[in-house]
Write a protein that holds these residues in place. Structure first.
Motif: not given
Lengths: 406, 250
Positions: A132-133, A208-211, A184-185, A120-121
Motif C-alpha cells: 500500500a503506497l 510488511e505492507r505500507v510504504v 511500480v504502480t 503498487a509493487f
C-alpha cells in the motif's frame, strides 16, 4: 479553631475504633478504585496506542463512484435488470487545499495531512511484493501517527525520491537505509526510491505492507498531479471523533469515516471496559457512603445527650449539622488519601508480579494525578452526602427531650 | 469573658404570663394551667412540687427549650414567642444558664473546653478573652488544678462545679438549676449549694432551683410550689412563720 471543626475532630478522635474502621473501609474502597482505574486506563491507553497509533482518527475521501444510466429511466420501462457497480478508480479531491485549511481550523482537530494512497509493487532484484503506497506530507503526517518516533533505523525524512519502509519489508528485501527500491504502480508508472528510514508501526502486517513516499512522488506515480485521494485527521478527543467526522462530512460534502466506524470492535471493547469500571466504581461508592452514614448515625445516637446540652446552651442547629457534615467529609478525604497510597502500592506490586517472559510489564500502567484527584474529590463529596442524614438527625434532636431521656 | 445580657435592674429577669402547656393532638393533656410568675434580679428561689406537678415542663418553658401552647415568656423584658429557632437558641445561650441534675459535661472535652462551650458554640470561635474568663471561672469554683483535666476524669462534685462554671460562662442574668445536688452526697451537695449562693450574691445572678429536697428549698429566699400544673404557693423568706416552717405544706 472554629467550634464545629473542634467538636468534629474531637468526636473522631474520641471514637478511635469507629474512626479507624470507617477510615479502613474508605481506604480500601478508594485503593480498589485507584487500582482499577490505573489498570483499566493503562489497558485502554495501550489498546488505543496499538490500534489508533498507526492510523488516523478520521479519513476524509470522495464518495464511492456509482454507475450512471445512460438512458433516463421512465415509469413502466425497464432499462436494465442489473446495474453493475463500477470499479473504484483513484480520484482526486478537488479543491483539497481549501478543505484542509477549513477542517484544520475546526475545534478538536489537532493534526491534518493530505494523503495519496494506492496499490503498487516493490521490486528489487527478483523479488516483487505488493504494497500500500502512501504519499504523505512528512511534517503533517508525523503528527498524526508519530512516524518519526516509530523510525527504528535511518531517519524520518521524505524528500524527492526517498521512501520509508516497514521493518518486515526491509527484512524481506534485505535492505538498509541508503539502499534503492523500485516501485511500480498497476498502470506501469515506476520510480526508484532510496530507503531513508525503516519504521515499526507495532504490527507485522503494516510493517510488511505500507510504504511511505513524498506526496509529490505519489501524485506522479498515480497520475494525480496536484491532487490527493484522502485527508487524514487526528482529533484531541478520540471518543468525539464521530461527531467531528459528521461535522466535516456535512461541511465538505465528502465522506468522513471516523475510527469508530472503521474499528467498531475496538469501540465496543473500550466501552465495555469503561462500563465495567463504572459499575464497580458505583458499588464501591455506595458501600463507602453506607459505611460512613452508619458510623455517623451510631455516633449521633451515642452523643444525643451531648448534642442536646450543646443545643440547650446556645449552639444552633446549623452548627450541629456542620459538626457531622465535617466528620463525614473528613473521613472521606483522609480515607481517600490513605486509599490513594494503598492503591499505588497495589499497582506497583501488581506490575512487578505480572511480567511478560521477556521481563517487560504485562499491563502498562501510568499513575497520573487525575487517578487520585478524582477519587479523593469523590470520596470527600460522598462522605459529606453520607453525613447529611445523620447530621440532620442530630440537628433535629429536641434538647429538652434528649437531656432528660438520652 | 461574655458580656452580661442587657437586663435592667427594674425589669424582671423572668416573666411568665398566663402560660398554658398542652401535649397531644387528638387527646390533649394540659400540664400547665395559666401559670403566672416573675423572678426579679438577684433572687434565689426554689421551685418545688410533687412528681407530675409540671416542674420539668415549666423549667423547659422557662429555659426556652419548649414553647408554650398559649401565653408569653419574657426574659429581661423581651418577649420570646416570636423568635425563630436560631434566634431563640442564641438568645437562650446568652441569657440563660443551665445546671442539670447530672452534670452532662462532654466527657472527651477538658474542664476548660466544657466551660467555654456556651460562648464558643454561640459565636463559633474561642477568643483568648473567652479562654481567660473560663479559666477564671474554674478557679472561682475551686478547680484551678483541674483546668485541663478531661471531664471524664473528674469526680461527681468536681463535674458539677464545672457545670456551674459552664452555666455562668456567658454571665447570664438567670440560671436554672434542675436538682443540682440530687446526685451528690450531703457534704458535696452542701458545697455546691454554697457555691450557687456565692455566685448569687457576688454577681447578682438570679437562680431558680428545682428540687425535691425540702432542706435545700428551705435555704432559698423564695419558694414557689407547683401542684397539678398550678402555682399553689409562693412565699419569700420573712413572709411566713420564722420558726423553721418556712417551707409550705404540701
Amino acid at each position: 479553631m472554629p467550634f464545629e471543626w473542634f467538636v468534629a475532630l474531637r468526636y473522631l478522635r474520641e471514637g478511635k475504633m469507629q474512626t479507624a474502621l470507617i477510615l479502613g473501609a474508605v481506604s480500601i474502597g478508594i485503593a480498589v478504585v485507584v487500582f482499577l482505574s490505573a489498570l483499566i486506563g493503562g489497558l485502554q491507553a495501550s489498546l488505543i496506542s496499538k490500534i489508533l497509533g498507526s492510523q488516523a482518527h478520521i479519513i476524509v475521501h470522495l464518495p464511492e463512484q456509482e454507475a450512471r444510466l445512460l438512458i433516463a429511466e421512465q415509469e413502466g420501462q425497464i432499462v436494465s435488470t442489473k446495474v453493475e457497480k463500477p470499479t473504484q478508480r483513484l480520484q482526486a479531491i478537488s479543491g483539497w487545499q481549501d478543505v484542509v485549511k477549513d477542517v484544520g481550523l475546526r475545534p478538536g482537530v489537532v493534526a491534518i495531512s493530505a494523503v495519496v494512497s494506492g496499490s503498487a509493487f516493490v521490486v528489487r532484484g527478483a523479488t516483487t511484493k505488493p504494497v500500500a503506497l502512501r504519499g504523505i506530507e512528512p511534517e503533517g503526517f508525523s503528527r498524526i501517527i508519530g512516524l518519526a518516533e516509530k523510525t527504528k533505523a535511518g531517519r524520518y525524512q521524505l524528500v524527492g525520491t526517498e521512501a520509508m519502509i516497514g521493518a518486515e519489508l526491509a527484512v524481506d528485501f534485505a535492505v538498509v537505509p541508503g539502499d534503492k527500491l523500485r516501485i511500480v504502480t498497476a498502470t506501469g508508472q515506476a520510480e526508484v526510491f532510496t530507503v531513508a528510514g525503516i519504521f515499526d508501526l507495532g504490527s507485522k502486517d503494516l510493517n510488511e505492507r505500507v510504504v511511505f513516499v513524498p506526496l509529490r512522488a505519489a501524485q506522479t506515480l498515480f497520475d494525480l498531479v496536484g491532487g490527493i485521494s484522502s485527508i487524514e485527521i487526528k482529533v484531541a478527543d478520540i471518543f468525539g471523533a464521530e461527531t467531528v467526522a459528521r461535522e466535516i462530512a456535512s461541511r465538505t460534502g465528502l465522506v468522513a469515516d471516523s475510527w469508530t466506524t472503521t474499528n467498531p470492535q475496538l469501540l465496543v471493547a473500550l466501552q465495555s471496559q469503561e462500563s465495567s469500571k463504572n459499575v464497580i466504581l458505583f458499588f464501591i461508592t455506595l458501600t463507602v457512603a453506607l459505611g460512613i452514614a452508619s458510623v455517623l448515625i451510631v455516633s449521633v445516637v451515642q452523643k444525643s445527650r451531648e448534642i442536646g446540652v450543646m443545643r440547650a446552651v446556645g449552639t444552633s442547629r446549623s452548627r450541629v449539622l456542620r459538626i457531622f457534615l465535617i466528620q463525614g467529609g473528613l473521613v472521606g478525604f483522609v480515607g481517600s488519601l490513605f486509599g490513594s497510597g494503598l492503591g499505588v502500592l497495589l499497582v506497583r506490586v501488581f506490575v512487578r508480579l505480572m511480567r511478560n517472559p521477556d521481563g517487560s510489564a504485562m499491563f502498562p500502567v501510568t499513575l497520573t494525578l487525575a487517578l487520585f484527584v478524582g477519587p479523593t474529590a469523590l470520596a470527600t463529596i460522598v462522605g459529606l452526602l453520607a453525613a447529611v442524614a445523620p447530621a440532620r438527625r442530630a440537628a433535629r434532636l429536641d434538647p429538652a427531650e434528649v437531656i432528660r431521656y438520652g | 469573658m461574655a458580656d452580661s445580657a442587657p437586663v435592667s435592674e427594674k425589669v424582671p429577669v423572668l416573666q411568665i404570663r398566663s402560660v398554658v402547656r398542652e401535649f397531644g393532638t387528638k387527646v390533649k393533656t394540659r400540664i400547665l394551667h395559666s401559670v403566672d410568675l416573675e423572678l426579679q434580679r438577684g433572687e434565689f428561689s426554689a421551685l418545688i412540687g410533687p412528681s407530675g406537678s409540671g416542674k420539668s415542663t415549666l423549667l423547659n418553658l422557662m429555659g426556652l427549650l419548649d414553647r408554650p401552647t398559649s401565653g408569653e415568656i419574657f426574659i429581661g423584658g423581651q418577649a420570646t414567642s416570636h423568635l425563630d429557632d436560631d434566634a431563640l437558641t442564641s438568645f437562650r445561650g446568652r441569657t440563660l444558664g443551665f445546671v442539670f441534675q447530672f452534670h452532662h459535661l462532654m466527657p472527651a472535652f477538658s474542664a476548660l473546653e466544657n466551660v467555654m462551650i456556651p460562648a464558643w458554640g454561640d459565636r463559633g470561635f474561642a477568643s483568648a478573652e473567652l479562654r481567660a474568663g473560663a479559666e477564671k471561672l474554674l478557679c472561682e469554683v475551686g478547680l484551678s488544678e483541674r483546668v485541663h483535666n478531661r471531664a471524664s476524669d473528674l469526680s461527681g462534685g468536681e463535674a458539677q462545679r464545672v457545670a456551674i462554671a459552664r452555666a455562668l460562662c456567658q454571665n447570664p442574668p438567670l440560671v436554672l438549676a434542675d436538682e443540682p445536688t440530687g446526685n451528690l452526697d450531703t457534704k458535696t451537695a452542701d458545697g455546691i449549694f454554697t457555691l450557687l449562693r456565692r455566685f448569687n450574691r457576688e454577681r447578682n445572678t438570679t437562680f431558680l432551683i428545682v428540687t425535691h429536697d425540702p432542706r435545700l428549698a428551705g435555704r432559698c429566699d423564695r419558694i414557689i410550689q407547683l401542684v397539678d400544673g398550678r402555682i399553689v404557693g409562693d412565699r419569700r423568706r420573712g413572709e411566713g412563720p420564722e420558726d423553721g416552717t418556712f417551707l409550705p405544706s404540701s
